[in-house]
Design a protein around this motif. Structure first.
Motif, mmCIF file in Angstrom:
data_model
loop_
_atom_site.group_PDB
_atom_site.id
_atom_site.type_symbol
_atom_site.label_atom_id
_atom_site.label_comp_id
_atom_site.label_asym_id
_atom_site.label_seq_id
_atom_site.Cartn_x
_atom_site.Cartn_y
_atom_site.Cartn_z
ATOM 1 N N ALA A 99 1.797 -4.042 -3.538
ATOM 2 C CA ALA A 99 1.530 -3.741 -2.126
ATOM 3 C C ALA A 99 0.426 -4.625 -1.565
ATOM 4 O O ALA A 99 0.366 -4.859 -0.354
ATOM 5 C CB ALA A 99 1.147 -2.270 -1.975
ATOM 6 N N GLU A 115 -9.696 4.262 9.517
ATOM 7 C CA GLU A 115 -8.925 5.491 9.284
ATOM 8 C C GLU A 115 -9.236 6.525 10.356
ATOM 9 O O GLU A 115 -8.341 7.273 10.797
ATOM 10 C CB GLU A 115 -9.227 6.043 7.893
ATOM 11 C CG GLU A 115 -8.554 5.252 6.776
ATOM 12 C CD GLU A 115 -8.958 5.738 5.399
ATOM 13 O OE1 GLU A 115 -8.165 5.554 4.455
ATOM 14 O OE2 GLU A 115 -10.082 6.282 5.255
ATOM 15 N N GLU A 160 -5.870 -5.806 3.345
ATOM 16 C CA GLU A 160 -5.249 -4.933 4.338
ATOM 17 C C GLU A 160 -6.270 -4.458 5.361
ATOM 18 O O GLU A 160 -5.939 -4.278 6.549
ATOM 19 C CB GLU A 160 -4.598 -3.743 3.637
ATOM 20 C CG GLU A 160 -3.735 -2.900 4.567
ATOM 21 C CD GLU A 160 -3.090 -1.717 3.859
ATOM 22 O OE1 GLU A 160 -2.177 -1.122 4.450
ATOM 23 O OE2 GLU A 160 -3.509 -1.386 2.729
ATOM 24 N N VAL A 178 -3.515 3.830 8.752
ATOM 25 C CA VAL A 178 -3.086 4.321 7.445
ATOM 26 C C VAL A 178 -2.966 3.115 6.510
ATOM 27 O O VAL A 178 -2.368 2.098 6.881
ATOM 28 C CB VAL A 178 -1.741 5.065 7.538
ATOM 29 C CG1 VAL A 178 -1.266 5.488 6.155
ATOM 30 C CG2 VAL A 178 -1.861 6.270 8.460
ATOM 31 N N PHE A 179 -3.530 3.236 5.298
ATOM 32 C CA PHE A 179 -3.560 2.113 4.373
ATOM 33 C C PHE A 179 -2.692 2.393 3.147
ATOM 34 O O PHE A 179 -2.642 3.519 2.650
ATOM 35 C CB PHE A 179 -4.999 1.822 3.941
ATOM 36 C CG PHE A 179 -5.855 1.298 5.060
ATOM 37 C CD1 PHE A 179 -5.926 -0.061 5.322
ATOM 38 C CD2 PHE A 179 -6.575 2.175 5.878
ATOM 39 C CE1 PHE A 179 -6.708 -0.543 6.362
ATOM 40 C CE2 PHE A 179 -7.356 1.692 6.912
ATOM 41 C CZ PHE A 179 -7.420 0.331 7.163
ATOM 42 N N ARG A 180 -2.044 1.328 2.664
ATOM 43 C CA ARG A 180 -1.153 1.435 1.506
ATOM 44 C C ARG A 180 -1.780 0.870 0.239
ATOM 45 O O ARG A 180 -1.258 1.068 -0.851
ATOM 46 C CB ARG A 180 0.156 0.681 1.775
ATOM 47 C CG ARG A 180 0.931 1.172 2.984
ATOM 48 C CD ARG A 180 2.136 0.290 3.267
ATOM 49 N NE ARG A 180 1.731 -1.080 3.592
ATOM 50 C CZ ARG A 180 1.975 -2.133 2.834
ATOM 51 N NH1 ARG A 180 2.621 -1.993 1.698
ATOM 52 N NH2 ARG A 180 1.574 -3.340 3.201
ATOM 53 N N THR A 181 -2.898 0.143 0.380
ATOM 54 C CA THR A 181 -3.514 -0.524 -0.766
ATOM 55 C C THR A 181 -4.951 -0.069 -0.940
ATOM 56 O O THR A 181 -5.534 0.578 -0.053
ATOM 57 C CB THR A 181 -3.508 -2.059 -0.575
ATOM 58 O OG1 THR A 181 -4.452 -2.411 0.451
ATOM 59 C CG2 THR A 181 -2.124 -2.562 -0.182
ATOM 60 N N PRO A 209 2.304 -3.447 9.507
ATOM 61 C CA PRO A 209 3.486 -2.566 9.544
ATOM 62 C C PRO A 209 4.426 -2.860 10.701
ATOM 63 O O PRO A 209 5.646 -2.715 10.558
ATOM 64 C CB PRO A 209 2.865 -1.169 9.660
ATOM 65 C CG PRO A 209 1.517 -1.303 9.027
ATOM 66 C CD PRO A 209 1.051 -2.676 9.376
#
Length: 644
Positions: free
Chosen positions: A76, A107, A120, A112-115, A84
């Motif tokens: 990711a 936040e 990111e 919203v974070f994926r890593t 996104p």
């Protein structure tokens, strides 16, 4: 942690993907753990794919990435990274040390974070704050970003130029790379030297530093700036670099009433360095430090090792030296700290044979001929770290230029006190200097005054064409006068060193030497908080009481053995350069310099040949000039340079 390549081709040339891949291929050492490619075609389509031969021939822009996994090794976190909504794409080399704080702020704004990593966070910060995001980042970075919503290419570099980013324009094409060799690969021709950079080097200095490189067509993105380039129209150059931070905002305009007492400044610096070490230790790989045996690296090592022990993590150290126990051997001082703290220290011995065998590799990594041989020793230290399994290494570069580490800074302080009519203060400082050097006041002061009055014999560089780039260019004249706004001569000199002097050379050297071995170098003395604190303090806090780096030394006294803090000589990578060049290295030096470079402009060939032979026969001792001629010849051969 990585290497980045970027390309903008407004003509949509059929070979644009091929040019990007040629750039990408030259820096495998920067990212052995992964790679990625993003291409933007002229119709707005975005292709994210592994590098390969089959890609659109209608490429408008492209980004390529080499990955050294340091933080969050998950897929990711792979780059190039798309937002996104697919409206922004990023390649980023470096570390953002305040990324966790920024993440919390973002936040709270609904991101919203994926890593778990910082890339990111950089991408999200740009999406939320635009170009204002760069002033919020603390760390080291070279950023290339595609803003597809606004049809812009965005570039930025960290405050001090820790992470390199180079560019060149050829027609309607803009080329970007972490290293110059990437840009040269895309230009596809034998490069020419930049005449003014070459002239400064041959005369013994690269200063005042401007953003030209040794290559005529290639420049560096200035530190502490960002810029945007329209994807679709308007001139590509000149690029308009916008500052997001200015070192001159941090000074001590009223030294008679400083914001901190000296004792409070020691406590503040100690706390700031400890906090900096904490952020610089963040990684998912092995972290260690270079240990030269001097004050700067020893203090970083002591703080880092103590924090690592508290976490139950290893803290390997890496030292190079002569190994003979003599006065120039740094290993004897490194061993003092190693033995006291039980460190896992890895050592390598510096020998002339290694220098002769590795000069080409080092100079190819640095992409320019270094002014001195110490750059090769630093490369050897990072090689040692890689062989021992370290991926992140703290490097003590730059403390002299932030905290006043040179004898010239003492001379400036005494001179300013005399100009201010503070004769007693000047004499008191001279007395303290004599005491520190364990000398009598009268003989020390007499020698000091004589050195100050004696005119230094000017070198006429008889082996150079006297008309070679004789007058300074406008950019050089502007840089020469860039001393900030602090009233102190010492603080103004430190400002100039950071903005236009040695710092602009040694920080990229550290990065390129480390990355040549797939190691990430981090430089805590160039953490933003450390530098801003240092530049807000009076000159007497840095140079005073007979000592250089007074403030840093007093922090060191809280953590280090006296054998290190009370050293009278200068630390670092030291060896007898003159003897090595005249004895063990002389055959390779003479053969290399005689291979043709001295027969090109700007040299007076017969005079240059005689000058070298006179050195070999001990008829003069200007080993620094001889080294420059040798290093230049190695550089020209390594890059197939067409000399003027």
């Amino acid at each position: 942690m990585c290497g980045v390549s970027g390309l903008l081709d407004r003509a949509g040339s059929a070979d644009a993907p091929e040019a990007l891949l040629a750039m990408h291929a030259t820096i495998r050492h920067r990212g052995p753990d992964g790679e990625g490619l993003l291409l933007l075609d002229r119709d707005g389509g975005v292709e994210v794919a592994p590098p390969g031969p089959d890609h659109s021939s209608r490429t408008l822009a492209g980004l390529a990435f080499r990955w050294l996994k340091v933080l969050d090794p998950s897929d990711a976190a792979r780059q190039p990274m798309l937002s996104p909504d697919k409206r922004h794409a990023l390649v980023f080399n470096g570390e953002i040390y305040n990324f966790r704080d920024l993440r919390h702020t973002l936040e709270a704004k609904g991101r919203v974070f994926r890593t778990r990593g910082d890339a990111e966070v950089v991408l999200a910060a740009y999406e939320v704050w635009g170009g204002d995001c760069f002033a919020r980042l603390d760390g080291m970075w070279a950023i290339v970003l595609l803003d597809l919503a606004r049809r812009r290419l965005i570039l930025s570099r960290d405050r001090f130029g820790i992470k390199p980013l180079h560019f060149a324009r050829r027609g309607s094409r803009l080329l970007l790379g972490s290293e110059i060799k990437q840009v040269l690969a895309a230009l596809g021709e034998r490069p020419r030297p930049h005449p003014r950079t070459l002239a400064r080097f041959l005369r013994g200095s690269l200063f005042p530093y401007v953003d030209d490189t040794f290559f005529e067509e290639v420049r560096a993105v200035p530190p502490a700036t960002w810029c945007e380039v329209p994807l679709d129209g308007g001139p590509i150059e000149p690029l308009e670099f916008r500052p997001y931070w200015n070192l001159s905002d941090f000074n001590c305009p009223a030294p008679e009433s400083p914001s901190l007492s000296y004792g409070d400044a020691v406590a503040r610096l100690r706390a700031t360095l400890a906090a900096t070490i904490e952020t610089h230790r963040v990684a998912d790989v092995t972290v260690g430090s270079l240990l030269s045996g001097g004050l700067d690296s020893s203090l970083l090592t002591s703080l880092g090792a103590a924090a690592a022990r508290a976490d139950g993590r290893p803290w390997p150290t890496f030292s190079v030296g002569l190994g003979n126990g003599g006065p120039l051997d740094e290993l004897r001082f490194a061993h003092v700290l190693v033995e006291r703290d039980g460190l896992e220290n890895h050592t390598a011995i510096l020998e002339p044979a290694w220098f002769a065998s590795n000069a080409t590799a080092v100079i190819r990594a640095l992409e320019e001929p270094p002014l001195g041989m110490a750059a090769l020793a630093q490369y050897r230290a990072f090689e040692l770290a890689r062989n021992a399994g370290a991926t992140v290494v703290l490097d003590g570069q730059g403390a002299d230029e932030v905290f006043g580490g040179y004898a010239g800074h003492q001379r400036m302080l005494v001179g300013q006190r005399l100009r201010e009519g503070r004769v007693v203060a000047a004499l008191r400082e001279l007395g303290a200097m004599a005491t520190w050097q364990e000398r009598g006041f009268l003989p020390f002061t007499a020698e000091y005054a004589w050195k100050g009055l004696a005119r230094r014999a000017g070198r006429d560089f008889i082996y150079l064409d006297p008309d070679f780039c004789g007058s300074a260019a406008p950019a050089e004249r502007e840089a020469a006068g860039d001393f900030g706004r602090d009233p102190s001569a010492v603080n103004r000199a430190l400002y100039h060193s950071v903005r236009r002097g040695n710092v602009r050379v040694v920080l990229p050297y550290s990065d390129k030497s480390a990355m040549a071995h797939s190691v990430e170098a981090r430089v805590p003395y160039f953490d933003r908080a450390v530098v801003e604190l240092a530049f807000s303090l009076p000159d007497s806090y840095k140079v005073g009481g007979g000592e250089v780096k007074r403030l840093l030394r007093d922090v060191g006294r809280l953590h280090l053995p006296r054998a290190i803090t009370e050293r009278k000589d200068r630390g670092g990578f030291t060896f007898d350069e003159q003897a090595w060049l005249r004895r063990e290295l002389w055959p390779v030096v003479r053969e290399t310099t005689g291979s043709g470079i001295l027969r090109s402009a700007p040299f007076r060939t017969s005079v240059a040949e005689r000058y070298l032979d006179d050195f070999g026969a001990a008829r003069h001792d200007d080993f620094r000039a001889v080294w420059r001629l040798y290093a230049l010849a190695v550089w020209a051969d390594a890059f197939f340079v067409r000399m003027p």
